[in-house]
Design a protein around this motif. Structure first.
Motif, PDB file in Angstrom:
ATOM      1  N   VAL A  71     -46.316 -18.669  -6.757  1.00  9.64           N
ATOM      2  CA  VAL A  71     -46.437 -18.889  -8.083  1.00  9.64           C
ATOM      3  C   VAL A  71     -46.045 -20.371  -8.658  1.00  9.64           C
ATOM      4  O   VAL A  71     -45.720 -20.792  -9.492  1.00  9.64           O
ATOM      5  CB  VAL A  71     -45.585 -17.746  -8.822  1.00  9.64           C
ATOM      6  N   ASP A  72     -45.789 -20.978  -7.440  1.00  9.35           N
ATOM      7  CA  ASP A  72     -45.273 -22.454  -7.890  1.00  9.35           C
ATOM      8  C   ASP A  72     -45.409 -23.162  -6.593  1.00  9.35           C
ATOM      9  O   ASP A  72     -44.804 -23.069  -5.562  1.00  9.35           O
ATOM     10  CB  ASP A  72     -43.564 -22.241  -8.043  1.00  9.35           C
ATOM     11  N   PRO A  78     -48.968 -22.135 -10.183  1.00 14.63           N
ATOM     12  CA  PRO A  78     -49.425 -21.414  -8.969  1.00 14.63           C
ATOM     13  C   PRO A  78     -50.260 -22.055  -7.731  1.00 14.63           C
ATOM     14  O   PRO A  78     -50.868 -22.821  -8.266  1.00 14.63           O
ATOM     15  CB  PRO A  78     -50.028 -20.121  -9.486  1.00 14.63           C
ATOM     16  N   PHE A 118     -46.993 -11.499 -10.867  1.00 19.40           N
ATOM     17  CA  PHE A 118     -48.097 -12.601 -10.696  1.00 19.40           C
ATOM     18  C   PHE A 118     -48.771 -12.580 -11.853  1.00 19.40           C
ATOM     19  O   PHE A 118     -49.231 -13.640 -12.353  1.00 19.40           O
ATOM     20  CB  PHE A 118     -49.335 -12.077  -9.719  1.00 19.40           C
ATOM     21  N   ARG A 121     -47.884 -15.219 -14.621  1.00 13.81           N
ATOM     22  CA  ARG A 121     -48.095 -16.409 -14.413  1.00 13.81           C
ATOM     23  C   ARG A 121     -49.555 -16.746 -14.461  1.00 13.81           C
ATOM     24  O   ARG A 121     -49.782 -17.898 -13.871  1.00 13.81           O
ATOM     25  CB  ARG A 121     -47.273 -16.805 -12.975  1.00 13.81           C
ATOM     26  N   VAL A 123     -51.821 -15.263 -12.476  1.00 19.16           N
ATOM     27  CA  VAL A 123     -52.438 -14.901 -11.212  1.00 19.16           C
ATOM     28  C   VAL A 123     -53.003 -13.565 -11.250  1.00 19.16           C
ATOM     29  O   VAL A 123     -52.350 -12.470 -11.639  1.00 19.16           O
ATOM     30  CB  VAL A 123     -51.403 -14.978 -10.023  1.00 19.16           C
TER      31      VAL A 123
END
Length: 368
Positions: A71-72, A78, A118, A121, A123
């Motif tokens: 996610v980073d 992400p 997820f 963010r 995703v």
């Protein structure tokens, strides 16, 4: 590889050594490079911390400590736009099994909190039903009640707000009639949605790396479920090969899907590039792979020009695969290092997301 000159070319070369030189023609315009089709799918299968069983609930804080790279990528964005939690046992799902490892047919580690980790963010999340370990259980569940299995997969998707991936790895006489009933039942609850707006409507299938394994399943999926004019499934994933492959080997496998196998009896039809992704490894054995830790020397970098520009060959109209899928995040096997600290993948998959301008969240997918 060096090539010998054709006879006519050799004769011209001989004459050129004795004839007066002609004036060189003026330089023409430089060839126009093929436009790269944007990557749309850039995802990772995720095996949790217990080798793809997901049998134990986890706190978000502990999960993040092992998976923050997803996610980073280092700048707050992400590294992927899709995570596929792997795997759900189809027989447990059919029976709505509740025991120490499973709750209502779904592994206890696949919780709403992990899904939200997820999705908050941007995703997308899917659950994969099957995998090679559960091939016999797929057979048993389809034989017992394929329609009910499809309904229960749809209910799990509704409950968690996720899509579903079919990973039925039966190479010998797969139950295609049962799988058709499963798909029909799922689609009765969650119809095909080209916009991708409803996560639960995303229904995909895994096929082999190329056309020479899972042949009957691949033939059926390509002919009946992945057509651009009347799609049933959203797309297929060309799975990873038995071991990490070079870009050229991976591309040769993917090209088999695009070309089909006319020589087979019955033949395997060609698959539209816009209807599948190519799978590559993140981690394998005892050392990190460039796909995880060094984008500059990675397979995804070397294969990106092909993935973004390969032309259709009998199916579809647009060039380029949908994108890449990576096997697999965290702990996919009892041996090997996985993608946990210090072997996280910001500099491989994460750097690729930047270099390839991967959109997060995933946009509506190309349909042809």
């Amino acid at each position: 590889m060096r090539r010998s000159l054709p006879l006519a070319a050799a004769l011209l070369l001989t004459l050129a050594t004795t004839a007066p030189a002609a004036a060189a023609p003026p330089p023409g315009p430089a060839p126009t490079p093929l436009a790269a089709t944007p990557i749309q799918v850039y995802g990772a299968w995720h095996c949790g911390n217990d080798f793809c069983t997901w049998s134990t609930p986890r706190t978000v804080a502990e999960f993040d400590s092992q998976n923050h790279w997803l996610v980073d990528r280092g700048d707050g964005r992400p590294s992927v736009n899709l995570v596929v939690l792997s795997f759900v046992n189809p027989l447990d799902l059919l029976h709505q099994t509740t025991d120490a490892a499973t709750l209502d047919g779904v592994p206890r580690g696949m919780t709403p909190e992990i899904v939200q980790y997820f999705t908050a963010r941007g995703v997308r999340v899917m659950l994969s039903i099957g995998g090679i370990t559960y091939t016999d259980d797929w057979d048993a569940a389809l034989a017992e009640n394929a329609t009910l299995l499809g309904q229960r997969a749809a209910a799990a998707a509704t409950r968690l707000g996720v899509g579903i991936e079919i990973d039925y790895e039966q190479n010998t006489d797969p139950n295609l009639a049962g799988l058709q009933a499963f798909i029909d039942a799922y689609r009765a609850v969650h119809p095909y949605d080209a916009t991708g707006a409803r996560p639960q409507a995303r229904l995909t299938i895994d096929v082999a790396a190329g056309d020479r394994w899972l042949i009957a399943l691949n033939r059926k999926a390509t002919a009946d479920w992945l057509r651009t004019g009347s799609p049933v499934l959203d797309y297929a994933n060309a799975m990873v090969s038995a071991r990490p492959a070079s870009a050229s080997t991976a591309q040769a496998n993917w090209q088999e899907h695009i070309d089909g196998k006319a020589q087979y009896s019955p033949p395997v039809p060609p698959l539209a590039p816009a209807k599948f992704t190519g799978g590559i490894y993140l981690a394998y054995g005892g050392k990190p792979l460039p796909e995880c830790v060094d984008y500059a020397t990675s397979v995804q970098k070397a294969a990106a020009p092909y993935v973004q520009s390969v032309a259709p060959n009998g199916a579809g109209t647009s060039a380029g695969l949908l994108g890449f899928m990576f096997w697999a995040a965290e702990r996919p096997a009892t041996r090997g290092i996985g993608t946990v600290p210090p072997n996280t993948c910001e500099k491989g998959a994460g750097a690729g997301a930047t270099a390839l301008a991967v959109p997060v969240p995933m946009p509506a997918l190309r349909q042809s």
